[in-house]
Design a protein around this motif. Structure first.
Motif, mmCIF file in Angstrom:
data_model
loop_
_atom_site.group_PDB
_atom_site.id
_atom_site.type_symbol
_atom_site.label_atom_id
_atom_site.label_comp_id
_atom_site.label_asym_id
_atom_site.label_seq_id
_atom_site.Cartn_x
_atom_site.Cartn_y
_atom_site.Cartn_z
ATOM 1 N N ALA A 65 0.834 -1.200 0.000
ATOM 2 C CA ALA A 65 0.000 0.000 0.000
ATOM 3 C C ALA A 65 0.868 1.250 0.000
ATOM 4 N N GLU A 66 0.476 2.220 -0.804
ATOM 5 C CA GLU A 66 1.214 3.476 -0.904
ATOM 6 C C GLU A 66 0.854 4.373 0.280
ATOM 7 N N TYR A 185 -0.377 10.403 -6.521
ATOM 8 C CA TYR A 185 -0.447 9.014 -6.087
ATOM 9 C C TYR A 185 -0.774 8.085 -7.260
ATOM 10 N N THR A 189 -4.178 3.621 -5.770
ATOM 11 C CA THR A 189 -4.251 4.172 -4.411
ATOM 12 C C THR A 189 -5.442 5.107 -4.272
ATOM 13 N N TRP A 193 -8.913 4.440 -1.806
ATOM 14 C CA TRP A 193 -9.414 5.382 -0.807
ATOM 15 C C TRP A 193 -10.806 5.893 -1.175
#
Length: 303
Positions: A65-66, A185, A189, A193
Motif C-alpha cells: 500500500a502506498e 499518487y 491508491t 481510498w
C-alpha cells in the motif's frame, strides 16, 4: 515510420479515455434496466460501491500500500463524495426517472462544465470560439433537459434529467479539482481510498434492502445487467480514467464524453429501452456542434 517510445506513451491516455468512455456509455441502458424495477437506486448504488471497494483492494495482493499524506485524506474523502456517491447516485436515481437517450445526451455537458471550471481556477482561458461552442452546447443540452418533461417523451422526465445534470457537475468538479491529487499518487491508491470511503458512506442506507432482495425472481436480462454493472461499470472505467488524467489536461478528458451518447443511444435503441425523437436528434446535434467548436479552439491554440 515507427513511433518513438515517447510518442507511443503520449497516445496511451487517449486510448484509455476512449475505452473508459465506451464502458461508461453502458451505464445508461444497464442502470435503466435495473432501477427501479428490480432494485431501488439506493440499493443499486450501495451494491455497486461495495463491489468496487472490494475490487479496489485487489492490487494490495501484489504491491504494498502506498503511503498517503494525512493532509490529503480530507481531499480523498471529498473526491469519494463527488465521484463515488454523488456521480453514481445522481446517475442511478436519474436513470430510474428518465430515458437513457436523454441521460446520455445531457452527459455531453461534461466538457463544457470542465471548461468553465478550468477557466475559473486559471488553468484555461476563454476564446471567442470556446464561448460560441459553450453557448451552443449548453442550449442543446438544456433543451434536452426541459423537453424531457413533455408529454411526447413518454420515457423521459424533467426530475430525472436534472439528476443526470447533477452527476455531470460532480464529475466536472472532480476532474478539475483533483487532477493534482491524481498525479501525486498511483491510480490504484486513489481508487482504493475513494471507493472504500464511498462504500462506507452508503452502506448503512442500502445494505438492508439489498439483503432482502429476491434475486431468484429476476429474469435473465436483469441478472446479466446486474452482473455486468457490478463487474465492469465502476472500477474498470474509473481506473482507466484516473490513469489517463495523469497524462492530459482536464479539458481534454471531457472531450471524449461525446462518445458516450453515441454508444449509449445505439445500445438503448437496439435493446428496445428507448426510441429517438426528431427534436432530441436536433438538440443533440446542437450540443455536438458546440463541443466541436471547443475542440477546434484547442487545435487553433496548438497551431
Amino acid at each position: 515510420m515507427h513511433a518513438t517510445p515517447a510518442t507511443a506513451r503520449s497516445y496511451w491516455p487517449h486510448i484509455l479515455l476512449l475505452i473508459c468512455n465506451l464502458i461508461w456509455a453502458m451505464d445508461y441502458p444497464f442502470y435503466h434496466i435495473l432501477a427501479p424495477d428490480y432494485l431501488h437506486p439506493m440499493t443499486l448504488l450501495t451494491l455497486s460501491l461495495l463491489v468496487t471497494a472490494l475490487l479496489s483492494l485487489t492490487p494490495l495482493i501484489r504491491q504494498r500500500a502506498e503511503r498517503v499524506d494525512p493532509h490529503d485524506i480530507p481531499k480523498l474523502a471529498a473526491a469519494a463524495l463527488l465521484i463515488g456517491v454523488m456521480r453514481k447516485g445522481f446517475l442511478m436515481f436519474g436513470l430510474s426517472r428518465t430515458s437513457p437517450v436523454d441521460g446520455s445526451i445531457i452527459n455531453t455537458l461534461g466538457p463544457l462544465l470542465i471548461l468553465v471550471l478550468s477557466v475559473a481556477i486559471g488553468i484555461d482561458r476563454f476564446t471567442k470560439l470556446k464561448v460560441a461552442g459553450l453557448a451552443l452546447g449548453l442550449s442543446g443540452a438544456i433543451a434536452v433537459i426541459l423537453w424531457g418533461g413533455s408529454a411526447s417523451h413518454e420515457h423521459s422526465g424533467l426530475a430525472g434529467n436534472l439528476m443526470i445534470l447533477g452527476g455531470v457537475a460532480a464529475t466536472a468538479v472532480y476532474t478539475v479539482w483533483f487532477k493534482k491529487l491524481l498525479t501525486k499518487y498511483r491510480a490504484t491508491t486513489v481508487l482504493m481510498w475513494v471507493y472504500c470511503i464511498a462504500a462506507a458512506v452508503t452502506l448503512p442506507f442500502g445494505i438492508g434492502p439489498a439483503l432482502h432482495t429476491d434475486f431468484s425472481a429476476w429474469d435473465t436480462r436483469a441478472i446479466v445487467a446486474f452482473l455486468f454493472a457490478m463487474c465492469f461499470l465502476t472500477y474498470l472505467p474509473n481506473y482507466l480514467f484516473n490513469r489517463a488524467l495523469q497524462g492530459v489536461k482536464p479539458a481534454v478528458t471531457g472531450i471524449y464524453n461525446y462518445l458516450q451518447p453515441i454508444a449509449a443511444i445505439a445500445v438503448s435503441v437496439a435493446m428496445g429501452l428507448d426510441r429517438l425523437h426528431a427534436d432530441t436528434i436536433f438538440f443533440a446535434l446542437l450540443t455536438f456542434t458546440g463541443i466541436g467548436l471547443v475542440i477546434g479552439s484547442y487545435t487553433r491554440e496548438r497551431s
